[in-house]
Scaffold this motif. Structure first.
Motif, PDB file in Angstrom:
ATOM      1  N   GLN A   1      -2.692 -16.049 -62.859  1.00 25.58           N
ATOM      2  CA  GLN A   1      -3.607 -17.107 -63.060  1.00 25.58           C
ATOM      3  C   GLN A   1      -4.133 -17.571 -61.341  1.00 25.58           C
ATOM      4  O   GLN A   1      -5.315 -18.300 -61.386  1.00 25.58           O
ATOM      5  CB  GLN A   1      -3.152 -18.359 -63.523  1.00 25.58           C
ATOM      6  CG  GLN A   1      -2.802 -18.035 -64.994  1.00 25.58           C
ATOM      7  CD  GLN A   1      -2.483 -19.366 -65.787  1.00 25.58           C
ATOM      8  OE1 GLN A   1      -3.321 -20.363 -66.120  1.00 25.58           O
ATOM      9  NE2 GLN A   1      -1.057 -19.508 -66.028  1.00 25.58           N
ATOM     10  N   PHE A   2      -3.801 -16.975 -60.657  1.00 23.39           N
ATOM     11  CA  PHE A   2      -4.188 -17.429 -58.896  1.00 23.39           C
ATOM     12  C   PHE A   2      -5.008 -16.511 -58.416  1.00 23.39           C
ATOM     13  O   PHE A   2      -5.398 -16.576 -57.369  1.00 23.39           O
ATOM     14  CB  PHE A   2      -2.722 -17.588 -58.347  1.00 23.39           C
ATOM     15  CG  PHE A   2      -1.900 -18.903 -58.274  1.00 23.39           C
ATOM     16  CD1 PHE A   2      -2.494 -20.062 -57.987  1.00 23.39           C
ATOM     17  CD2 PHE A   2      -0.763 -18.845 -59.395  1.00 23.39           C
ATOM     18  CE1 PHE A   2      -1.826 -21.163 -58.247  1.00 23.39           C
ATOM     19  CE2 PHE A   2      -0.187 -20.058 -59.415  1.00 23.39           C
ATOM     20  CZ  PHE A   2      -0.532 -21.231 -58.986  1.00 23.39           C
ATOM     21  N   TYR A   3      -4.775 -15.148 -58.996  1.00 28.79           N
ATOM     22  CA  TYR A   3      -5.424 -14.191 -58.105  1.00 28.79           C
ATOM     23  C   TYR A   3      -6.777 -13.740 -58.628  1.00 28.79           C
ATOM     24  O   TYR A   3      -7.581 -14.321 -59.167  1.00 28.79           O
ATOM     25  CB  TYR A   3      -4.437 -13.076 -57.618  1.00 28.79           C
ATOM     26  CG  TYR A   3      -3.528 -13.715 -56.824  1.00 28.79           C
ATOM     27  CD1 TYR A   3      -3.421 -13.970 -55.617  1.00 28.79           C
ATOM     28  CD2 TYR A   3      -1.987 -13.940 -57.410  1.00 28.79           C
ATOM     29  CE1 TYR A   3      -2.498 -14.607 -54.783  1.00 28.79           C
ATOM     30  CE2 TYR A   3      -1.000 -14.444 -56.659  1.00 28.79           C
ATOM     31  CZ  TYR A   3      -1.353 -14.960 -55.444  1.00 28.79           C
ATOM     32  OH  TYR A   3      -0.412 -15.404 -54.716  1.00 28.79           O
TER      33      TYR A   3
ATOM     34  N   THR B   1     -10.157 -12.276 -59.978  1.00 28.12           N
ATOM     35  CA  THR B   1     -11.166 -12.751 -61.197  1.00 28.12           C
ATOM     36  C   THR B   1     -11.139 -11.782 -62.207  1.00 28.12           C
ATOM     37  O   THR B   1     -11.634 -12.097 -63.209  1.00 28.12           O
ATOM     38  CB  THR B   1     -12.412 -13.437 -60.502  1.00 28.12           C
ATOM     39  OG1 THR B   1     -12.885 -12.108 -59.753  1.00 28.12           O
ATOM     40  CG2 THR B   1     -12.156 -14.337 -59.417  1.00 28.12           C
TER      41      THR B   1
ATOM     42  N   TYR C   1      -6.987 -15.204 -65.228  1.00 29.48           N
ATOM     43  CA  TYR C   1      -7.302 -16.030 -64.136  1.00 29.48           C
ATOM     44  C   TYR C   1      -7.865 -17.347 -64.474  1.00 29.48           C
ATOM     45  O   TYR C   1      -8.669 -17.436 -65.172  1.00 29.48           O
ATOM     46  CB  TYR C   1      -8.359 -15.205 -63.116  1.00 29.48           C
ATOM     47  CG  TYR C   1      -8.863 -15.655 -61.849  1.00 29.48           C
ATOM     48  CD1 TYR C   1      -8.144 -15.900 -60.617  1.00 29.48           C
ATOM     49  CD2 TYR C   1     -10.289 -16.363 -62.185  1.00 29.48           C
ATOM     50  CE1 TYR C   1      -8.708 -16.594 -59.792  1.00 29.48           C
ATOM     51  CE2 TYR C   1     -10.859 -17.254 -61.113  1.00 29.48           C
ATOM     52  CZ  TYR C   1     -10.033 -17.217 -59.822  1.00 29.48           C
ATOM     53  OH  TYR C   1     -10.502 -17.794 -58.686  1.00 29.48           O
TER      54      TYR C   1
ATOM     55  N   LYS D   1      -9.854 -20.480 -62.243  1.00 31.84           N
ATOM     56  CA  LYS D   1     -10.383 -20.795 -61.167  1.00 31.84           C
ATOM     57  C   LYS D   1      -9.868 -22.276 -60.666  1.00 31.84           C
ATOM     58  O   LYS D   1      -9.465 -22.464 -59.548  1.00 31.84           O
ATOM     59  CB  LYS D   1     -11.717 -21.087 -61.385  1.00 31.84           C
ATOM     60  CG  LYS D   1     -12.625 -21.312 -60.021  1.00 31.84           C
ATOM     61  CD  LYS D   1     -14.139 -21.401 -60.167  1.00 31.84           C
ATOM     62  CE  LYS D   1     -14.803 -21.735 -58.933  1.00 31.84           C
ATOM     63  NZ  LYS D   1     -16.284 -21.850 -59.227  1.00 31.84           N
TER      64      LYS D   1
ATOM     65  N   SER E   1      -6.210 -21.710 -59.410  1.00 32.62           N
ATOM     66  CA  SER E   1      -6.287 -21.164 -58.117  1.00 32.62           C
ATOM     67  C   SER E   1      -6.640 -21.792 -57.069  1.00 32.62           C
ATOM     68  O   SER E   1      -6.009 -21.770 -56.133  1.00 32.62           O
ATOM     69  CB  SER E   1      -7.249 -19.742 -58.239  1.00 32.62           C
ATOM     70  OG  SER E   1      -7.286 -19.302 -57.081  1.00 32.62           O
TER      71      SER E   1
ATOM     72  N   LYS F   1      -3.666 -23.964 -55.720  1.00 31.29           N
ATOM     73  CA  LYS F   1      -2.321 -23.074 -55.431  1.00 31.29           C
ATOM     74  C   LYS F   1      -1.436 -23.527 -53.898  1.00 31.29           C
ATOM     75  O   LYS F   1      -0.451 -23.353 -53.795  1.00 31.29           O
ATOM     76  CB  LYS F   1      -2.525 -21.606 -55.111  1.00 31.29           C
ATOM     77  CG  LYS F   1      -3.667 -21.281 -53.962  1.00 31.29           C
ATOM     78  CD  LYS F   1      -3.928 -19.749 -53.900  1.00 31.29           C
ATOM     79  CE  LYS F   1      -4.883 -19.293 -52.735  1.00 31.29           C
ATOM     80  NZ  LYS F   1      -5.174 -17.718 -53.045  1.00 31.29           N
TER      81      LYS F   1
ATOM     82  N   ASN G   1       2.298 -24.206 -56.287  1.00 35.91           N
ATOM     83  CA  ASN G   1       3.054 -22.874 -56.114  1.00 35.91           C
ATOM     84  C   ASN G   1       4.457 -23.110 -56.211  1.00 35.91           C
ATOM     85  O   ASN G   1       5.176 -24.071 -56.040  1.00 35.91           O
ATOM     86  CB  ASN G   1       2.596 -22.220 -54.753  1.00 35.91           C
ATOM     87  CG  ASN G   1       3.082 -23.013 -53.582  1.00 35.91           C
ATOM     88  OD1 ASN G   1       4.236 -22.868 -53.321  1.00 35.91           O
ATOM     89  ND2 ASN G   1       2.060 -23.874 -53.053  1.00 35.91           N
TER      90      ASN G   1
END
Length: 424
Positions: A135-137, A139, A144, A146, A149, A152, A156
């Protein structure tokens, strides 16, 4: 002196076993063929989920809620004890041993919660869905997110675990330090040791006032990173203040009834009832303040918090206000009611139920059992309450067993023994 009877131990172990059965009933081979979902259990009805869904959150959700609930009861009790030491309150010395033992679940509850975080990190359970690294990286990935992200730096896994360890280590340090220092004070009757107790209480309140804010964000609010509230941590702080004081009241009444706390009288009960009354009003103030700000602002990402819960659980907010505000408000407003053991016991018990509903209402709607279904209160949650609740009770009475419930070494013990509320 209290003696932990074998009969009570058997009852506790039976209820623990029953709790385990209810938690894992659908894992038992000959029971998992039964379609429980077709039966109407009213509010006990279980929500179905796909057996092939790898992100199954039952029964872990019910266990997490129960562990969090009973851990915060102990934290609320320890906070109340620290406040008594800092304010040099003389009336409450009689019940200090009880408060200490109510806080004894803190090491166990914190350990269980830490295990939950590690299981979530390893992907065995999926309560904190933001821990899914996808879900962080990129797109281009379907998972994913936003919003997640963008957070983060705070949300984290390493930083989350470090923060949680700081809370857990700090709370346990102060719990054992306060308990050890009060034990020494009871032996020495030294003003020097009493000043140490007060100093550690001040440090604990400062530490707790900071960490409890982050704990609320981490352990509950991060379940839905799209939602936020500036009042949230104070709101849940007021909740476990109520449950902590309510538990102290119930245990004091019980030990008085069986003859193990003879010095506890209606004057002490009156002051406990006042704290219970005022902390309930504090909870109501935070609850209404948050609701009013959301209603007035009418911002979609904020009001979804209330709309989702109304859609899932109907008029749950209405019932929470009745139990957590109206019952203590009208039940404990009168001074006569504050010293009526039956009324105080009923109000305290209802508040424990009402604030479990509150905690459940904060956590459960943010957890998706699978792609389409949200949880409802059912057998997993009842089993979790039975299991964790009876572990809590066993630890409590095991520590109270054969313990001297009079802190005669405290400089204010005689004041507490002779305490009389001036307006009664």
């Amino acid at each position: 002196m209290y003696q932990f009877s074998k009969k009570l131990k058997k009852i506790i172990f039976f209820l623990m076993t029953l709790g385990c059965f209810l938690i894992f009933f659908d894992k038992i081979p000959f029971l998992n063929r039964i379609n429980f979902n077709q039966k109407k259990y009213f509010f006990l009805k279980n929500v179905s989920y796909k057996k092939d869904d790898k992100k199954e959150n039952q029964p872990w959700l019910g266990l997490y809620i129960a562990i969090f609930y009973f851990t915060t009861i102990s934290l609320g009790s320890l906070l109340f004890l620290g406040i008594q030491y800092v304010s040099k309150s003389g009336w409450s010395i009689i019940i200090h041993p009880i408060i200490e033992e109510l806080a004894s679940f803190i090491p166990y509850g914190c350990f269980f919660i830490l295990i939950f975080f590690l299981l979530n990190f390893m992907g065995i359970i999926h309560i904190f869905h933001w821990m899914d690294i996808n879900q962080f990286y990129s797109t281009s990935l379907l998972k994913y997110d936003k919003v997640i992200s963008s957070k983060k730096a705070f949300l984290n896994i390493p930083f989350f675990l470090i923060r949680s360890l700081i809370y857990i280590i700090g709370w346990n340090f102060f719990y054992f330090k306060l308990k050890r220092t009060s034990h020494i004070l009871n032996l020495t009757s030294s003003w020097k040791d009493y000043k140490k107790l007060k100093f550690f209480s001040i440090m604990f309140i400062i530490f707790f006032s900071i960490t409890s804010i982050f704990m609320g964000w981490d352990w509950i609010m991060s379940l839905n990173p799209h939602w936020f509230s500036t009042l949230f941590s104070w709101y849940i702080l007021s909740s476990y203040m109520v449950t902590g004081i309510g538990s102290i009241t119930i245990l004091s009444i019980y030990l008085k009834k069986i003859g193990c706390l003879p010095l506890f009288n209606e004057n002490h009960l009156h002051d406990l009832s006042k704290y219970l009354f005022s902390s309930s009003l504090l909870w109501t103030y935070f609850w209404f303040s948050q609701f009013l700000l959301y209603w007035y602002g009418n911002i979609p990402e904020e009001v979804i918090h209330f709309l989702k819960r109304e859609e899932l659980y109907g008029n749950i907010h209405f019932w929470m206000i009745i139990i957590n505000f109206l019952v203590p408000f009208f039940g404990l407003m009168s001074s006569k009611n504050k010293i009526n053991t039956k009324i105080v016991l009923i109000v305290s018990s209802l508040l424990l139920v009402g604030h479990y509903i509150d905690i459940y209402n904060l956590i459960a709607p943010e957890i998706i059992l699978n792609k389409h279904l949200y949880p409802k209160f059912g057998l997993h949650e009842i089993g979790s309450l039975l299991l964790i609740g009876n572990i809590f009770i066993y630890i409590l009475f095991f520590n109270i067993n054969r313990k001297n419930l009079n802190f005669i070494g405290n400089p204010f013990f005689q004041e507490s023994k002779k305490y009389k509320y001036p307006y009664m």
